[in-house]
Scaffold this active site. Structure first.
Site: not given
Length: 324
Positions: A56, A212
């Site tokens: 991320h 995700h």
């Protein structure tokens, strides 16, 4: 799969080594762990610790530094960091006034951070926590890009000298007023998996996809930026039930492979819609802050600024690698 890497199994370790080398004036790494901590120290003030699975970037290590996080714990790609590593971050970050944990709302993150909290409290370190659940796309309310704004506001509050209890109270109110929704036009590829995490046709997009690759709420043919902006703003309006004259913070976040050109086009479309709604945008930010490796897409976060102090905190100067 085309990626500029070496062995997929070494991605995290090599990434963190490169990150600390590139930002050695700001951060260091606890050897043998995924913990990144700031070189700046503030004795007697509350320390902020966050983290989660890698993939991320720049979250969360990119927000370690003066005015934001004291430390970040980086797990393997899309995998929660372990309790023992989180515990190491808590011990390293503590400056005598306690440690505040900022946790994204995923079961693994919540469980492991809470276990680390228990370990810290056994060693008489005062710890409080906050679970960020800003994603309005699906039930379960995942923690996504709004987490960065929590880092920013609470980091400024900690630097100002608020106590652990005061930061907890502020954080609880803040997360109730942060909401995010996103859209993906192509999926991410996890290095060790070597293939895309979900399927989208070349002419498709999906509203509400998680960071995700979790499923969203609707697939449809790709549309112009104006139409995407309208969908996301409509969804946020339902959640906020805003009134003309309400004051907001606006964050447009790229999900990894979205050029700034497209992000600026999108915020231009969002601005036109919010202006029609009569909202006052007191703070705005554009960039890739909470990504999903190489996912193409964008998320839109709004914060209802019910307290004018929050705007001050958002504008508070910081020294980190990713917030400029």
């Amino acid at each position: 799969m085309k990626k500029i890497i070496n062995d997929p199994k070494n991605v995290l370790d090599e990434m963190l080594n490169g990150f600390t080398y590139a930002n050695e004036d700001l951060v260091k790494r606890i050897e043998g762990t995924g913990v990144i901590y700031r070189t700046f120290e503030e004795k007697g003030k509350v320390a902020l610790v966050s983290g989660g699975g890698s993939g991320h970037e720049p979250s969360h290590a990119g927000f370690v530094g003066q005015g934001m996080l004291s430390a970040a714990v980086c797990g393997e790609v899309f995998t929660s960091p372990t309790p023992d590593q989180i515990f190491e971050a808590i011990k390293k970050a503590d400056q005598g006034a306690g440690v505040f944990l900022i946790i994204k709302n995923y079961s693994g993150d919540v469980m492991n951070f809470e276990m680390a909290q228990e370990l810290a409290e056994m060693e008489d370190i005062k710890v409080e926590k906050l679970i960020v659940d800003d994603d309005i796309s699906v039930e379960g309310k995942r923690g996504v890009a709004g987490t960065i704004l929590v880092h920013k506001v609470l980091g400024a509050a900690a630097e100002e000298g608020l106590s652990l209890g005061e930061i907890k109270k502020l954080g609880d109110e803040l997360v109730q007023n942060i909401k995010t929704i996103g859209v993906a036009i192509s999926p991410a590829t996890v290095p060790e998996v070597g293939k895309e995490g979900f399927e989208l046709e070349d002419d498709e997009m999906e509203y509400g996809v998680g960071i995700h690759g979790e499923p969203g709420y609707r697939k449809e043919k790709i549309k112009p930026s104006q139409d995407i902006a309208q969908e996301l703003v409509n969804q946020l309006k339902k959640e906020f039930s805003w009134q003309k004259g309400d004051r907001y913070c606006l964050l447009v976040n790229g999900l990894g492979a979205t050029p700034l050109m497209e992000q600026y086009i999108f915020i231009n479309d969002v601005q036109a819609l919010l202006e029609k709604e009569g909202l006052v945008i007191e703070f705005k930010k554009v960039g890739s802050f909470m990504t999903s490796i190489d996912m193409a897409g964008i998320s839109l976060t709004l914060v209802n600024l019910v307290d004018s102090k929050w705007t001050t905190y958002l504008n508070h100067p910081v020294c980190t690698s990713a917030w400029v």
